[in-house]
Scaffold this motif. Sequence first.
Motif, PDB file in Angstrom:
ATOM      1  N   ARG A  32       0.865  -1.186   0.000  1.00 19.11           N
ATOM      2  CA  ARG A  32       0.000   0.000   0.000  1.00 19.11           C
ATOM      3  C   ARG A  32       0.897   1.230   0.000  1.00 19.11           C
ATOM      4  O   ARG A  32       1.627   1.466   0.944  1.00 19.11           O
ATOM      5  CB  ARG A  32      -0.917  -0.038   1.215  1.00 19.11           C
ATOM      6  N   VAL A  33       0.819   1.996  -1.081  1.00 19.77           N
ATOM      7  CA  VAL A  33       1.683   3.156  -1.250  1.00 19.77           C
ATOM      8  C   VAL A  33       0.828   4.410  -1.189  1.00 19.77           C
ATOM      9  O   VAL A  33      -0.205   4.502  -1.864  1.00 19.77           O
ATOM     10  CB  VAL A  33       2.409   3.085  -2.617  1.00 19.77           C
ATOM     11  N   LYS A  34       1.262   5.367  -0.374  1.00 18.76           N
ATOM     12  CA  LYS A  34       0.534   6.625  -0.232  1.00 18.76           C
ATOM     13  C   LYS A  34       0.515   7.346  -1.578  1.00 18.76           C
ATOM     14  O   LYS A  34       1.547   7.452  -2.258  1.00 18.76           O
ATOM     15  CB  LYS A  34       1.214   7.483   0.831  1.00 18.76           C
ATOM     16  N   ALA A  35      -0.668   7.836  -1.975  1.00 16.07           N
ATOM     17  CA  ALA A  35      -0.802   8.505  -3.274  1.00 16.07           C
ATOM     18  C   ALA A  35      -1.821   9.637  -3.161  1.00 16.07           C
ATOM     19  O   ALA A  35      -2.757   9.561  -2.369  1.00 16.07           O
ATOM     20  CB  ALA A  35      -1.249   7.500  -4.332  1.00 16.07           C
ATOM     21  N   PHE A  36      -1.614  10.669  -3.966  1.00 12.36           N
ATOM     22  CA  PHE A  36      -2.520  11.817  -3.979  1.00 12.36           C
ATOM     23  C   PHE A  36      -3.397  11.735  -5.224  1.00 12.36           C
ATOM     24  O   PHE A  36      -2.896  11.681  -6.345  1.00 12.36           O
ATOM     25  CB  PHE A  36      -1.720  13.122  -3.974  1.00 12.36           C
ATOM     26  N   THR A  42      -4.682   9.090  -0.572  1.00  4.94           N
ATOM     27  CA  THR A  42      -5.265   7.753  -0.538  1.00  4.94           C
ATOM     28  C   THR A  42      -4.126   6.739  -0.630  1.00  4.94           C
ATOM     29  O   THR A  42      -2.963   7.091  -0.449  1.00  4.94           O
ATOM     30  CB  THR A  42      -6.291   7.564  -1.686  1.00  4.94           C
ATOM     31  N   ARG A  43      -4.464   5.528  -0.902  1.00  6.92           N
ATOM     32  CA  ARG A  43      -3.438   4.480  -1.063  1.00  6.92           C
ATOM     33  C   ARG A  43      -3.574   3.851  -2.433  1.00  6.92           C
ATOM     34  O   ARG A  43      -4.676   3.613  -2.917  1.00  6.92           O
ATOM     35  CB  ARG A  43      -3.615   3.382   0.006  1.00  6.92           C
ATOM     36  N   ARG A  44      -2.439   3.595  -3.019  1.00  3.81           N
ATOM     37  CA  ARG A  44      -2.407   2.842  -4.265  1.00  3.81           C
ATOM     38  C   ARG A  44      -1.977   1.422  -3.908  1.00  3.81           C
ATOM     39  O   ARG A  44      -1.037   1.218  -3.143  1.00  3.81           O
ATOM     40  CB  ARG A  44      -1.420   3.471  -5.248  1.00  3.81           C
ATOM     41  N   LEU A  45      -2.704   0.437  -4.437  1.00  4.93           N
ATOM     42  CA  LEU A  45      -2.401  -0.964  -4.148  1.00  4.93           C
ATOM     43  C   LEU A  45      -1.513  -1.517  -5.256  1.00  4.93           C
ATOM     44  O   LEU A  45      -1.926  -1.602  -6.410  1.00  4.93           O
ATOM     45  CB  LEU A  45      -3.692  -1.779  -4.045  1.00  4.93           C
ATOM     46  N   VAL A  46      -0.300  -1.842  -4.881  1.00  6.20           N
ATOM     47  CA  VAL A  46       0.670  -2.316  -5.866  1.00  6.20           C
ATOM     48  C   VAL A  46       0.867  -3.821  -5.679  1.00  6.20           C
ATOM     49  O   VAL A  46       1.292  -4.262  -4.606  1.00  6.20           O
ATOM     50  CB  VAL A  46       2.025  -1.592  -5.688  1.00  6.20           C
ATOM     51  N   PRO A  47       0.542  -4.605  -6.697  1.00  6.76           N
ATOM     52  CA  PRO A  47       0.705  -6.059  -6.543  1.00  6.76           C
ATOM     53  C   PRO A  47       2.175  -6.441  -6.422  1.00  6.76           C
ATOM     54  O   PRO A  47       3.023  -5.913  -7.132  1.00  6.76           O
ATOM     55  CB  PRO A  47       0.084  -6.626  -7.826  1.00  6.76           C
TER      56      PRO A  47
END
Length: 94
Positions: A32-36, A42-47
């Motif tokens: 889960r990477v913090k993203a704007f 929000t969070r970006r879900l990176v597989p």
Amino acid sequence: MLQSELWHKLGVTSREGSRIGIKLEKKGYIKRVKAFSNDRWTRRLVPLIKPMNIKPLLGVPCPSCVYDPVCGPKSEPHNRHCVLIEEWLLGGEG
Ligand code: SF4
């Protein structure tokens, strides 16, 4: 994918979705990477699991073989000396 996109697809609340994301991250499936996005954090879900390349397996004779249901490490004699597998491995017609 943004986590909000996943929650919408799953039809769950943001709270439930957040818990799912945390569980997936703990299990090592995603990061889960913090993203704007859309004026908010929000969070970006990176597989973290990369798709498997099945190209080398194309043409393997086993799925269409009549011995497939009984073939295995303990079976005789099919998989210990299988002409079809040998031909496939050597690039023949198989
Ligand atoms: S190893 Fe050979 S005998 Fe066994 S399922 Fe595959 S093709 Fe058939």
